[in-house]
Design a protein around this motif. Structure first.
Motif, PDB file in Angstrom:
ATOM      1  N   HIS A  59      35.951   0.605 -26.843  1.00  0.00           N
ATOM      2  CA  HIS A  59      36.514   1.549 -25.884  1.00  0.00           C
ATOM      3  C   HIS A  59      38.039   1.454 -25.975  1.00  0.00           C
ATOM      4  N   PRO A  60      38.756   2.491 -25.548  1.00  0.00           N
ATOM      5  CA  PRO A  60      40.211   2.545 -25.749  1.00  0.00           C
ATOM      6  C   PRO A  60      40.999   2.144 -24.500  1.00  0.00           C
ATOM      7  N   HIS A  61      42.262   1.796 -24.718  1.00  0.00           N
ATOM      8  CA  HIS A  61      43.220   1.583 -23.633  1.00  0.00           C
ATOM      9  C   HIS A  61      44.573   2.164 -24.060  1.00  0.00           C
ATOM     10  N   TRP A 254      39.651   5.943 -16.037  1.00  0.00           N
ATOM     11  CA  TRP A 254      38.808   5.139 -16.916  1.00  0.00           C
ATOM     12  C   TRP A 254      39.604   3.930 -17.397  1.00  0.00           C
ATOM     13  N   ASN A 255      39.865   3.811 -18.705  1.00  0.00           N
ATOM     14  CA  ASN A 255      40.603   2.673 -19.249  1.00  0.00           C
ATOM     15  C   ASN A 255      42.054   3.003 -19.556  1.00  0.00           C
ATOM     16  N   PHE A 256      42.529   4.115 -19.034  1.00  0.00           N
ATOM     17  CA  PHE A 256      43.884   4.579 -19.342  1.00  0.00           C
ATOM     18  C   PHE A 256      44.798   4.398 -18.128  1.00  0.00           C
ATOM     19  N   LYS A 268      42.677  11.248 -23.279  1.00  0.00           N
ATOM     20  CA  LYS A 268      41.292  11.706 -23.215  1.00  0.00           C
ATOM     21  C   LYS A 268      40.940  12.537 -24.452  1.00  0.00           C
ATOM     22  N   GLN A 269      41.841  13.446 -24.819  1.00  0.00           N
ATOM     23  CA  GLN A 269      41.600  14.274 -26.010  1.00  0.00           C
ATOM     24  C   GLN A 269      41.564  13.419 -27.276  1.00  0.00           C
ATOM     25  N   ASP A 270      42.475  12.433 -27.339  1.00  0.00           N
ATOM     26  CA  ASP A 270      42.529  11.570 -28.522  1.00  0.00           C
ATOM     27  C   ASP A 270      41.244  10.764 -28.673  1.00  0.00           C
ATOM     28  N   TRP A 271      40.667  10.318 -27.554  1.00  0.00           N
ATOM     29  CA  TRP A 271      39.436   9.532 -27.656  1.00  0.00           C
ATOM     30  C   TRP A 271      38.247  10.401 -28.054  1.00  0.00           C
ATOM     31  N   VAL A 272      38.166  11.588 -27.483  1.00  0.00           N
ATOM     32  CA  VAL A 272      37.074  12.495 -27.856  1.00  0.00           C
ATOM     33  C   VAL A 272      37.132  12.792 -29.356  1.00  0.00           C
ATOM     34  N   ALA A 273      38.352  12.953 -29.880  1.00  0.00           N
ATOM     35  CA  ALA A 273      38.530  13.236 -31.308  1.00  0.00           C
ATOM     36  C   ALA A 273      38.543  11.971 -32.169  1.00  0.00           C
ATOM     37  N   LEU A 276      42.126   7.257 -31.711  1.00  0.00           N
ATOM     38  CA  LEU A 276      42.802   6.073 -31.179  1.00  0.00           C
ATOM     39  C   LEU A 276      42.499   4.807 -31.966  1.00  0.00           C
ATOM     40  N   GLY A 277      41.652   4.922 -32.974  1.00  0.00           N
ATOM     41  CA  GLY A 277      41.355   3.758 -33.795  1.00  0.00           C
ATOM     42  C   GLY A 277      39.892   3.379 -33.741  1.00  0.00           C
ATOM     43  N   HIS A 278      39.506   2.462 -34.647  1.00  0.00           N
ATOM     44  CA  HIS A 278      38.132   2.000 -34.738  1.00  0.00           C
ATOM     45  C   HIS A 278      38.125   0.486 -34.921  1.00  0.00           C
ATOM     46  N   VAL A 279      37.123  -0.152 -34.351  1.00  0.00           N
ATOM     47  CA  VAL A 279      36.970  -1.598 -34.519  1.00  0.00           C
ATOM     48  C   VAL A 279      36.231  -1.844 -35.829  1.00  0.00           C
ATOM     49  N   PRO A 280      36.853  -2.536 -36.791  1.00  0.00           N
ATOM     50  CA  PRO A 280      36.192  -2.767 -38.078  1.00  0.00           C
ATOM     51  C   PRO A 280      34.825  -3.412 -37.901  1.00  0.00           C
ATOM     52  N   GLY A 281      33.834  -2.880 -38.603  1.00  0.00           N
ATOM     53  CA  GLY A 281      32.494  -3.440 -38.569  1.00  0.00           C
ATOM     54  C   GLY A 281      31.625  -2.933 -37.431  1.00  0.00           C
ATOM     55  N   GLU A 282      32.188  -2.110 -36.544  1.00  0.00           N
ATOM     56  CA  GLU A 282      31.407  -1.569 -35.431  1.00  0.00           C
ATOM     57  C   GLU A 282      31.427  -0.044 -35.499  1.00  0.00           C
ATOM     58  N   THR A 283      30.264   0.555 -35.316  1.00  0.00           N
ATOM     59  CA  THR A 283      30.163   2.019 -35.406  1.00  0.00           C
ATOM     60  C   THR A 283      29.935   2.667 -34.047  1.00  0.00           C
ATOM     61  N   GLU A 284      29.349   1.952 -33.088  1.00  0.00           N
ATOM     62  CA  GLU A 284      29.098   2.553 -31.782  1.00  0.00           C
ATOM     63  C   GLU A 284      30.382   2.526 -30.938  1.00  0.00           C
ATOM     64  N   PHE A 285      30.390   3.328 -29.868  1.00  0.00           N
ATOM     65  CA  PHE A 285      31.546   3.348 -28.972  1.00  0.00           C
ATOM     66  C   PHE A 285      31.104   3.920 -27.629  1.00  0.00           C
ATOM     67  N   ILE A 286      31.925   3.697 -26.617  1.00  0.00           N
ATOM     68  CA  ILE A 286      31.636   4.231 -25.288  1.00  0.00           C
ATOM     69  C   ILE A 286      32.257   5.638 -25.200  1.00  0.00           C
ATOM     70  N   PRO A 287      31.456   6.672 -24.936  1.00  0.00           N
ATOM     71  CA  PRO A 287      32.022   8.015 -24.843  1.00  0.00           C
ATOM     72  C   PRO A 287      32.918   8.166 -23.603  1.00  0.00           C
ATOM     73  N   LEU A 288      33.787   9.164 -23.649  1.00  0.00           N
ATOM     74  CA  LEU A 288      34.626   9.464 -22.488  1.00  0.00           C
ATOM     75  C   LEU A 288      33.725   9.855 -21.314  1.00  0.00           C
ATOM     76  N   PRO A 289      33.926   9.232 -20.133  1.00  0.00           N
ATOM     77  CA  PRO A 289      33.087   9.607 -18.980  1.00  0.00           C
ATOM     78  C   PRO A 289      33.305  11.060 -18.600  1.00  0.00           C
ATOM     79  N   THR A 290      32.238  11.697 -18.161  1.00  0.00           N
ATOM     80  CA  THR A 290      32.359  13.096 -17.730  1.00  0.00           C
ATOM     81  C   THR A 290      32.235  13.153 -16.213  1.00  0.00           C
TER      82      THR A 290
END
Length: 290
Positions: A59-61, A254-256, A268-273, A276-290
């Motif tokens: 998840h992003p900050h 959220w985390n911002f 918010k737009q950057d996370w949806v797209a 903001l970056g990726h954690v090496p070795g991990e493919t899942e992520f927490i989506p932006l809350p709606t």
């Protein structure tokens, strides 16, 4: 209420899933922030059975620094800068999000296999406006590197900032302090008046704040300008923190954390797209809350 306490704060329980609860103390209607501290979560204590663990997906900050401090257990941090770091009791993991970072927090393999008790505090510090867009960083400081004071039945570890004439090694961006205390039965500590905004949190045992009772898992925001005597009748853990007032209000979503709503919307737009970056070795992520 004691003249030393400006207001009392009761937290709210949040279920992060799988029966893992945190008690959220900040932000609160009575105190949106204490110094630059804008978010305060008390994790656990929770006992995790063998084969189970904590899994906070990537998840992003932005606009803040996070600091994790444990009393029990272990957490593995991974981030989009490539850092992989286990944190254990007394250590500090300090992550400066700045213009953006992504991380995950999970139970390490050994503790997941054996089961563990997890108990700790996670705090967010709003970066000053001049540092909101700094490059992201992550630093780990082992327990042995943090200043320690022992007196009057209290062990005080300086986690972050400057206090009691001591300086912690964590790189910070504004005047602040964060002390983790462990009291013997009847132990006491006098918190000096060196910062305009201060608070005390009773982690797992009741305290007396200039003689006024502070129940377990309650926070007291302290009045400015006077030293305050803290007594622990039965022993236990407490946290003291604060600093100079923030340089203006902050928006939290959220985390911002940001000084403008526009910056939050951009994040918010950057996370949806997924910019903001990726954690090496991990493919899942927490989506932006709606």
């Amino acid at each position: 209420m004691s003249h030393s306490i400006s207001h009392l704060i009761d937290g709210r329980l949040h279920d992060l899933g799988d029966g893992f609860f945190v008690r959220r103390m900040l932000p609160h209607l009575a105190a949106r922030h204490i110094g630059p501290f804008v978010f305060f979560d008390h994790m656990g204590p929770v006992t995790m059975a063998p084969g189970t663990g904590m899994d906070v997906r990537p998840h992003p900050h932005i606009g803040l620094a996070t600091v994790t401090y444990l009393f029990d257990g272990a957490i593995r941090h991974r981030d989009s800068l490539g850092n992989v770091q286990d944190i254990r009791p007394g250590d500090v993991n300090w992550m400066t999000a700045g213009r953006g970072i992504v991380h995950s927090e999970r139970t390490p393999d050994a503790e997941r296999a054996s089961g563990q008790k997890l108990h700790g505090i996670q705090i967010w510090v709003a970066l000053p406006k001049t540092a909101e867009e700094v490059a992201p960083e992550f630093h780990h400081h082992p327990v042995a590197s943090l200043p320690l004071i022992e007196r009057d039945g209290a062990r005080l570890r300086l986690v972050v900032g400057d206090a009691l004439g001591l300086h912690a090694p964590v790189r910070i961006f504004a005047p602040m302090f964060y002390l983790a205390a462990e009291f013997e039965r009847g132990g006491k500590f006098v918190l000096p008046a060196e910062y305009a905004e201060r608070a005390v949190y009773a982690v797992d045992a009741d305290l007396l704040v200039d003689g006024e009772p502070l129940a377990t898992q309650r926070m007291a925001a302290l009045a400015a300008g006077a030293e305050v005597e803290i007594v622990s009748p039965n022993g236990g853990h407490a946290v003291f923190f604060g600093g100079a007032p923030l340089d203006g209000e902050r928006h939290l979503y959220w985390n911002f954390v940001a000084s403008s709503r526009e910056r939050i919307e951009q994040a918010k737009q950057d996370w949806v797209a997924q910019r903001l970056g990726h954690v090496p070795g991990e493919t899942e992520f927490i989506p932006l809350p709606t």
